[in-house]
Structure formats: C-alpha cells, structure tokens
Scaffold this active site. Sequence first.
Site, PDB file in Angstrom:
ATOM      1  N   ALA A   1      30.727  -3.030 -34.635  1.00  0.00           N
ATOM      2  CA  ALA A   1      30.705  -3.236 -33.992  1.00  0.00           C
ATOM      3  C   ALA A   1      29.066  -2.300 -33.287  1.00  0.00           C
ATOM      4  CB  ALA A   1      31.831  -2.855 -33.142  1.00  0.00           C
ATOM      5  N   LYS A   2      28.746  -3.334 -32.314  1.00  0.00           N
ATOM      6  CA  LYS A   2      28.006  -2.557 -31.637  1.00  0.00           C
ATOM      7  C   LYS A   2      27.628  -3.286 -30.264  1.00  0.00           C
ATOM      8  CE  LYS A   2      24.174  -0.811 -32.829  1.00  0.00           C
ATOM      9  NZ  LYS A   2      24.047   0.601 -33.999  1.00  0.00           N
ATOM     10  N   GLY A   3      27.380  -2.563 -29.225  1.00  0.00           N
ATOM     11  CA  GLY A   3      27.061  -3.246 -27.891  1.00  0.00           C
ATOM     12  C   GLY A   3      26.271  -1.584 -27.206  1.00  0.00           C
TER      13      GLY A   3
ATOM     14  N   ASP B   1      23.267   5.803 -29.438  1.00  0.00           N
ATOM     15  CA  ASP B   1      22.069   4.408 -30.618  1.00  0.00           C
ATOM     16  C   ASP B   1      20.971   5.174 -29.076  1.00  0.00           C
ATOM     17  OD1 ASP B   1      20.729   1.921 -30.855  1.00  0.00           O
ATOM     18  OD2 ASP B   1      22.584   2.371 -32.431  1.00  0.00           O
TER      19      ASP B   1
ATOM     20  N   ALA C   1      30.074  -6.144 -29.086  1.00  0.00           N
ATOM     21  CA  ALA C   1      29.657  -6.921 -30.498  1.00  0.00           C
ATOM     22  C   ALA C   1      30.813  -7.016 -31.504  1.00  0.00           C
ATOM     23  CB  ALA C   1      28.827  -7.584 -30.798  1.00  0.00           C
TER      24      ALA C   1
END
Length: 435
Positions: free
Chosen positions: A125-127, A166, A80
Amino acid sequence: MTPMANTANSGTTTERDESNDDVSESALDTARRQLNRAATHLDIDPNIIKRLRHPARVQRVTVPLKRDDGSVEVFTGYRAQHDDVRGPYKGGMRYHPGVTEEECIGLSMWMTWKCAVMDIPFGGAKGGVVVNSKQLSSAETERLTRRFAQELREVVGPTTDIPAPDMGTDSQTMAWFMDAYSMQEGETQPGVVTGKPPVIGGSFGREEAPGRSVALIVREACEYYEYGLDGTTVAVQGFGSVGANAARLLDEWGATVVAVSDVNGAAYNPDGIDTETVPSHEEEPEAVTQYGDETIGNEELLTLDVDVLIPAAVGNVLTQMNADDVQANLVVEGANGPTTSMADTILEENGIPVIPDILANAGGVTVSYFEWLQDINRRQWSLSRVNDELESEMLGAWNDVRAEVEDRDTTWRDAAYIVALSRIADAHEARGLWP
C-alpha cells in the site's frame, strides 16, 4: 577501476529507445514494466499478472485543515492498496506536494514486491496528502494528520492496512495517527501504524532500518564481487534517514565514503569524509555542503569514479541522460525507484550491476513487521535483538535473490522480482479468485 563482472544475460537486454522521455517516467510505469519483465522468466498464469497490474482499491479523500490564522484550506489525500493475498496492506504515508494517485499506485506495487522478496506476510500500500509539509506548523500537521486518520478510518487497521512514515512524515506523525484512530475505536490500537516512538509501541531501530539494510546489502555485494569492504569508495546521494545511516555504518565498517549530498549539492573528499561529523537532513536540514574539502553538484556525484554508488534521495535520478556517464562499479538503490527502465538497460549493457530498492532498502518494512509483532504481543524487543533479526532476514533474502542470479544468469533486479512474483503467484493460485 576494473569493472565488476556482468552477471546479466545479454539476451534479456532491450533496445534503447532514445526518444523516450524517461526522466518523467512514473512510478506506475516503472512498476508495470518491471512486473512484465519478471513475468517472462516464470511460468505464471497470465491472469494473475493482469490482476497484479492494477490496485485492489484506491481511496481518495478530502482533508480540510484549519490553519493557525483561522482560515480553512482543503487538501487531497490518497491511499492505494495494491494486493493483500499474503497479508494486510503495508506502506508509507507521505506529505508532499508531488503526491498523486498514480504515484501512490506505483509505490504500492513496489511495496507488494518488497514484502514478498523479504517473505513478510504483508501486501503493498502507499498513500499521502498533497501538501508541502515544510509550510505547516507543528499544530497544523497534527490537525491534518488527525483528520486524515479519520478519513481513512474505514480502510486502515492493524489487520487491514498499516501505514508507516515516509517523505514529510515521521514518528510523531504516526503517534498522532495512531491516537486519532484509537480514540475513534475506543481502545488503544498501536498496531494500526508502524514507525511510532518506542514509548507508545514503536520498535527500537525502526528509523535506522532502511539505511542499515542498504549497508548490509552493500557489504554482501562487495563480498560477492570479491571486493573487501575495507577501503571501498562509496558515494551517497541523499543524506536523509536512509543515506546517512547507510553511510555511517559503511564508514564504521571500513569503507571510504567520499561524497554525500542533500538538495543543495554534495560534500566531496576523495580521501574520505568523516560521516559522523556531517549532520543528516533530520539533524540539520540542508547543511551537507558545509562539510568536505569541496562542493560538487548532485549530478556530478552520480558520475564519480567510485566503487559503490548509493542513490538514496528521490526517484528517477539515474536516467538515459546520465546512465552512460556512471563510473561506479556497483549501484545499490537506497531510494525507491531511483533508476528508470532505460537507465537500467544502459547500466546492464555497461556491465554495472544494480541491486534493486525492493531488496536493498527493505529494512524499513522488515522492522515495521517486527514492530507489528511486538504490538500484537505487547512485548518490546531490545535494539540488539531487532538488529540481529534484521540482519538475519536481510541475509536470507540476499541469498534467495543471489541464487536466482546464479541459476538464471539474470540481473539482480530481475532476480528479486522473480523471487517476489513467484511467492505472490503461489499465494494467488492457492487462494483462487472469488466468483
């Protein structure tokens, strides 16, 4: 204990909705509520707020993996990308069975705010991949990572979107991702990810940075409320990278860490725990309860009579179900989103300040920025320079947020969002909207 002074304006407190199941509140729900609340404090074009409620892009990919036994399993991955008005997208990449598209969007929004409050030229962002990383061998994790890098190749890059470690990923994961991307590009591109091993362009101090920033903010907050850090009692939920590094620094600086925990429970000693003798999750998983005078549950840790509570494990641990039982004088968020909206309201009503995650644990993205700069310039910094630069940046952000707390008589969370949102809105105003 004498409660700390409440800096919040009671006029901002919302009515409690006892029917709200905030335990299951999503990261996206929380992020949007916090955005809306911060917007009420600023004179911002409402059309900018509308844009910030939604991600710029969400990439959904299929990641096939050949298992060690020869079978093929297919996983789903997401990336995202929320907002890049201030610079390339930036955010973690997690391997966890709980990864969802909605979670990635919410966390990407938090990354946008976090970068802005630190005044770092990145967006959010993050995924991640929907997978239990504990059930993968090292070889399987490598194959999964390399395939995921290929699937995301068109949307990531050193000036586009820069992943980082993460939950369920680490420096080795970033090394594999960087290598796969570089092989496809035909040249070494260390700046495509951060959190790499220093031997291939990573920064010294990156792994410890989120915990170090939490400790720095605890120190500043204790000074602000006229506590001395010496002898201040601290409870830390989650003894992973963030919690362990924060606890050990605070212990070194004179605080009394009375409880630390992992998924199995907490080690507790009212006279203080020698945090150096307790292994972190990375050093020895799920071993915390073997230390301390007695063992208590994670829920009990959250309600201990301490000066400072640091929830540094997972999200949504402070909810409307337990917020009234919190006895700490101060909450400093080490994890992302550990406090639900309803819990935030209750803690505010009870006069317990909460220093938000987008400020407290921002050391990770700050040192990631340092790493990115080192990669671009092909010049590595010493650990002492990294730590000095990090402290300088954290104190600058603390002072910016503190000024809003004092000028507007508002909560620390609202103040942090005001700082972040004003910077993002200014950037949107300056750049305008593409026709």
